[in-house]
Motif scaffolding. Structure first.
Motif, PDB file in Angstrom:
ATOM      1  N   CYS A   1      36.750 -23.267  22.452  1.00 13.50           N
ATOM      2  CA  CYS A   1      35.567 -24.727  22.770  1.00 13.50           C
ATOM      3  C   CYS A   1      34.674 -25.022  21.859  1.00 13.50           C
ATOM      4  O   CYS A   1      34.127 -25.405  22.710  1.00 13.50           O
ATOM      5  N   ALA A   2      35.184 -24.782  20.668  1.00 11.78           N
ATOM      6  CA  ALA A   2      33.850 -25.124  19.691  1.00 11.78           C
ATOM      7  C   ALA A   2      34.430 -26.614  19.142  1.00 11.78           C
ATOM      8  O   ALA A   2      35.427 -27.167  18.625  1.00 11.78           O
ATOM      9  N   ASP A   3      33.156 -27.780  19.561  1.00 13.42           N
ATOM     10  CA  ASP A   3      33.409 -28.323  17.999  1.00 13.42           C
ATOM     11  C   ASP A   3      32.457 -28.208  16.981  1.00 13.42           C
ATOM     12  O   ASP A   3      31.375 -27.904  17.009  1.00 13.42           O
ATOM     13  N   ILE A   4      33.139 -28.512  15.469  1.00 15.05           N
ATOM     14  CA  ILE A   4      32.998 -27.993  14.617  1.00 15.05           C
ATOM     15  C   ILE A   4      32.891 -29.349  13.613  1.00 15.05           C
ATOM     16  O   ILE A   4      33.628 -30.259  14.038  1.00 15.05           O
ATOM     17  N   ARG A   5      31.890 -29.495  12.413  1.00 16.35           N
ATOM     18  CA  ARG A   5      31.679 -30.212  11.764  1.00 16.35           C
ATOM     19  C   ARG A   5      32.360 -29.665  10.467  1.00 16.35           C
ATOM     20  O   ARG A   5      31.469 -28.310   9.853  1.00 16.35           O
ATOM     21  N   ILE A   6      33.452 -30.499   9.442  1.00 14.13           N
ATOM     22  CA  ILE A   6      33.570 -28.996   8.284  1.00 14.13           C
ATOM     23  C   ILE A   6      32.935 -29.752   7.203  1.00 14.13           C
ATOM     24  O   ILE A   6      32.180 -30.513   6.982  1.00 14.13           O
ATOM     25  N   GLN A   7      32.065 -28.811   6.486  1.00 14.60           N
ATOM     26  CA  GLN A   7      31.123 -28.604   5.537  1.00 14.60           C
ATOM     27  C   GLN A   7      32.441 -28.152   4.234  1.00 14.60           C
ATOM     28  O   GLN A   7      31.509 -29.812   3.034  1.00 14.60           O
ATOM     29  N   GLN A   8      32.750 -27.752   3.665  1.00 14.28           N
ATOM     30  CA  GLN A   8      33.618 -27.381   2.330  1.00 14.28           C
ATOM     31  C   GLN A   8      34.694 -26.845   2.580  1.00 14.28           C
ATOM     32  O   GLN A   8      34.743 -25.794   3.549  1.00 14.28           O
ATOM     33  N   MET A   9      35.696 -27.291   2.289  1.00 18.19           N
ATOM     34  CA  MET A   9      36.592 -26.282   2.069  1.00 18.19           C
ATOM     35  C   MET A   9      36.100 -24.662   1.270  1.00 18.19           C
ATOM     36  O   MET A   9      35.985 -24.744  -0.037  1.00 18.19           O
ATOM     37  N   LEU A  10      36.486 -23.425   1.403  1.00 17.54           N
ATOM     38  CA  LEU A  10      35.889 -22.132   1.337  1.00 17.54           C
ATOM     39  C   LEU A  10      36.996 -21.332   0.357  1.00 17.54           C
ATOM     40  O   LEU A  10      36.790 -20.834  -0.618  1.00 17.54           O
ATOM     41  N   ALA A  11      37.824 -21.329   0.795  1.00 17.05           N
ATOM     42  CA  ALA A  11      39.678 -20.501   0.078  1.00 17.05           C
ATOM     43  C   ALA A  11      39.979 -21.405   0.461  1.00 17.05           C
ATOM     44  O   ALA A  11      41.030 -21.954   1.560  1.00 17.05           O
ATOM     45  N   VAL A  12      41.968 -20.974  -0.204  1.00 16.30           N
ATOM     46  CA  VAL A  12      42.742 -21.234  -0.184  1.00 16.30           C
ATOM     47  C   VAL A  12      43.624 -19.670  -0.236  1.00 16.30           C
ATOM     48  O   VAL A  12      43.521 -19.232  -1.865  1.00 16.30           O
ATOM     49  N   TYR A  13      44.018 -19.016   0.621  1.00 14.31           N
ATOM     50  CA  TYR A  13      45.449 -18.093   0.546  1.00 14.31           C
ATOM     51  C   TYR A  13      46.647 -18.034   0.242  1.00 14.31           C
ATOM     52  O   TYR A  13      47.062 -18.822   1.436  1.00 14.31           O
ATOM     53  N   SER A  14      47.116 -17.743  -0.486  1.00 15.32           N
ATOM     54  CA  SER A  14      48.739 -17.180  -0.636  1.00 15.32           C
ATOM     55  C   SER A  14      48.753 -16.522  -0.166  1.00 15.32           C
ATOM     56  O   SER A  14      48.236 -15.241  -0.480  1.00 15.32           O
ATOM     57  N   VAL A  15      49.872 -15.540   1.491  1.00 16.40           N
ATOM     58  CA  VAL A  15      50.259 -15.087   1.570  1.00 16.40           C
ATOM     59  C   VAL A  15      51.685 -15.229   1.775  1.00 16.40           C
ATOM     60  O   VAL A  15      52.823 -15.126   2.500  1.00 16.40           O
TER      61      VAL A  15
END
Ligand SMILES: [Zn+2]
Ligand SMILES: [Zn+2]
Lengths: 184, 184
Positions: free
Chosen positions: A95-109
């Motif tokens: 139930c959280a409103d968030i403000r995106i700051q930066q891309m942290l990571a792109v992980y492949s599985v």
């Protein structure tokens, strides 16, 4: 309810073949001819912090890894951006409103054909448990329940967040070395 | 050949309903009950340069935008990483071996449910036309055929590449402002 029963009582019957114009085998339904192009799925999520640096974690109410703690994250849906998907998941699970700051990571599985796109984000509301969370909380770094985290990528994202928490801008992380074969 | 004809002569017959345990409508086959979970598709690609700073472009041999120039990029397949997908596409479309340097951008195209993950990469081989390319070439910046580029995201990626070509490390770009409604 009748519709749901009807749906689950029919079992699709697939075989594999190379469709016309394609270059690899796909699952094709023997009953109706539907070609099941299985693409990697995108998971969008965030390391969400408040002004005191506490981190949002959600305890999973659903399998897999029910009862373990995770970051707000989930499968991207159609017709949204990656950032909108991450915001939607924070809303649904905490139930959280968030403000995106930066891309942290792109992980492949690759074993499960997933790509997880994780953002650094700031909490801009109160939090509460959504239907997929048993409980949610803001954790001081020293109180993070490392042994009760749901997935390797949650550990990676928290570690990568810690490594860059004082930076304004940085390249996104990818998988830690030697993690090609994880299955969740 | 017989199989291909058999496949294309059957037409799946879908209606929409909310599957049990889901929270939104999906396409469900009336003939066999298959639930078609349509997820956003990932396109992986690269801005590939050589030691002289020339950029690899491929002229498309297939629709959409046949005859126009594009970056080596294409749909990610199962059981590969995003980086492997970008390398595979460079190999398929331009017979090029490339070394991934950094993530350049993550663009969302929500109208067509695509996420395009673009890398900066270095050419480490000769190049040649693959089956999906009419021709391939290494272009000086001043010779890039801007009016004959296939997709808006190709223009974005080249522009974002130029903005960071002298940087070792930088955050990935996302969509330019006001581009939420593009359809290719
Ligand atoms: Zn079928
Ligand atoms: Zn069917």
């Amino acid at each position: 309810m009748t519709d749901e029963l009807a749906i689950s009582s029919i079992t699709p019957d697939f075989s594999t073949a190379v469709p016309d114009g394609d270059d690899r085998e796909r699952r094709i339904c023997n009953t109706c001819g539907f070609v099941d192009y299985v693409n990697p799925k995108i998971v969008a999520g965030s390391v969400v912090t408040d002004k005191d640096g506490k981190v949002l974690l959600c305890r999973r109410a659903i399998e897999p890894r029910k009862g373990f703690w995770t970051l707000p994250a989930g499968f991207m849906e159609e017709n949204e951006t990656v950032e909108q998907a991450a915001q939607r998941e924070a809303k649904e699970e905490a139930c959280a409103d968030i403000r995106i700051q930066q891309m942290l990571a792109v992980y492949s599985v690759p074993r499960i054909s997933q790509v997880q796109i994780m953002f650094r984000a700031r909490l801009e509301s109160s939090i509460d448990s959504g239907p997929e969370s048993l409980e949610v909380g803001m954790f001081d770094w020293k109180d993070i329940p490392w042994s009760e985290l749901a997935f390797p990528t949650v550990i990676w994202a928290l570690t990568h967040y810690a490594a860059t928490r004082h930076l304004q801008a940085f390249p996104p992380f990818t998988n830690p070395p030697g993690t090609e074969k994880i299955t969740r």
